[in-house]
Write an enzyme that holds these catalytic residues in place. Structure first.
Site, short mmCIF file in Angstrom:
data_model
loop_
_atom_site.label_atom_id
_atom_site.label_comp_id
_atom_site.label_asym_id
_atom_site.label_seq_id
_atom_site.Cartn_x
_atom_site.Cartn_y
_atom_site.Cartn_z
N LYS A 93 0.83 -1.21 0.00
CA LYS A 93 0.00 0.00 0.00
C LYS A 93 0.86 1.26 0.00
O LYS A 93 0.64 2.17 -0.79
CB LYS A 93 -0.93 0.00 1.22
N THR A 94 1.85 1.30 0.89
CA THR A 94 2.72 2.48 0.96
C THR A 94 3.57 2.61 -0.30
O THR A 94 3.80 3.73 -0.77
CB THR A 94 3.59 2.44 2.23
N ASP A 111 -1.33 7.94 4.23
CA ASP A 111 -0.81 6.63 4.58
C ASP A 111 -1.38 6.20 5.93
O ASP A 111 -1.67 7.05 6.78
CB ASP A 111 0.72 6.68 4.67
N GLU A 112 -1.55 4.89 6.13
CA GLU A 112 -2.03 4.32 7.39
C GLU A 112 -3.33 4.96 7.86
O GLU A 112 -3.51 5.29 9.03
CB GLU A 112 -0.95 4.43 8.48
N CYS A 140 -1.24 -14.93 0.87
CA CYS A 140 -1.08 -15.42 2.23
C CYS A 140 0.38 -15.81 2.48
O CYS A 140 1.04 -16.35 1.59
CB CYS A 140 -2.01 -16.63 2.43
N CYS A 162 0.30 -19.88 2.24
CA CYS A 162 -0.15 -20.60 1.05
C CYS A 162 -0.21 -19.61 -0.12
O CYS A 162 0.27 -18.49 0.00
CB CYS A 162 -1.51 -21.26 1.29
N CYS A 175 -4.73 -15.74 4.45
CA CYS A 175 -6.05 -16.02 3.89
C CYS A 175 -6.96 -16.45 5.05
O CYS A 175 -6.50 -16.70 6.16
CB CYS A 175 -5.97 -17.12 2.83
#
Length: 195
Positions: free
Chosen positions: A15-16, A83-84, A141, A144, A178
């Site tokens: 995201k950042t 952000d955040e 994840c 997995c 997940c």
């Protein structure tokens, strides 16, 4: 009219990194971008907005209250990047909504949807209610290859539901998971009988 965006994802979903790429694009086009982050996020330094990939820039504003978003400065921006955002209060999210609507400045918020107990953060919940556009930043994840949707908290390397909801950390403390892996690591979380 400019829009309020919420781009959410689990921990480690870049995201950042996405925020920093958008900031770079605006800067390359000689446009004014303001980067905002919660004042309480001091993981990488008081002003630093830092991706796990190592890219960084300083925040233009550290926000604790609505007064930390001065209208005169916000109105001069071509875009505001947050952000955040999950750590922001509901009144701050509401002010960001007004900035997009009344000042006609796009506001793009990045953050987690839920905490390590699978509950929405108040700031994220308010963004889900008020944002014009909501999109997911995806990752897989840690255990997995399925899409991660939850944040697994580790205490001394073990999955845990203990501790405060706001407990800053990185890979040493949180992993993307997940639903299946989250449930297998913390079977007590679902509170339902087997199918």
């Amino acid at each position: 009219m400019a829009k309020l965006y919420f781009r959410y994802g689990s921990v480690g979903s870049a995201k950042t990194l996405n925020l920093l790429a958008v900031a770079h694009s605006y800067t390359q086009q000689s446009k004014t971008v303001l980067v905002v982050k919660p004042a309480l996020d001091t993981r990488f330094g008081e002003n630093a907005v830092t991706s796990r990939a190592g890219l960084s820039r300083d925040a233009d504003f550290l926000v604790a209250t609505v007064d930390d978003l001065p209208q005169d400065r916000m109105s001069q921006a071509d875009c505001i990047l947050v952000d955040e955002a999950q750590f922001l209060s509901e009144p701050v999210i509401e002010k960001l909504r007004l900035i997009a609507t009344e000042l006609d400045v796009p506001v793009i918020c990045y953050g987690l949807r839920g905490d390590f107990r699978t509950r929405l953060f108040p700031g994220s919940r308010r963004l889900m209610e008020l944002a014009d556009e909501i999109s997911e930043v995806k990752t897989t994840c840690a255990f997995c290859n399925r899409k991660a949707v939850f944040n697994l908290k580790l205490i001394n390397g073990q999955p845990s539901l203990s501790g405060p909801v706001v407990d800053l950390g990185s890979e040493e403390k949180y992993l993307p998971t997940c639903a299946k892996c989250y449930g297998s690591k913390l079977p007590q979380v679902w509170n339902i009988q087997e199918l």
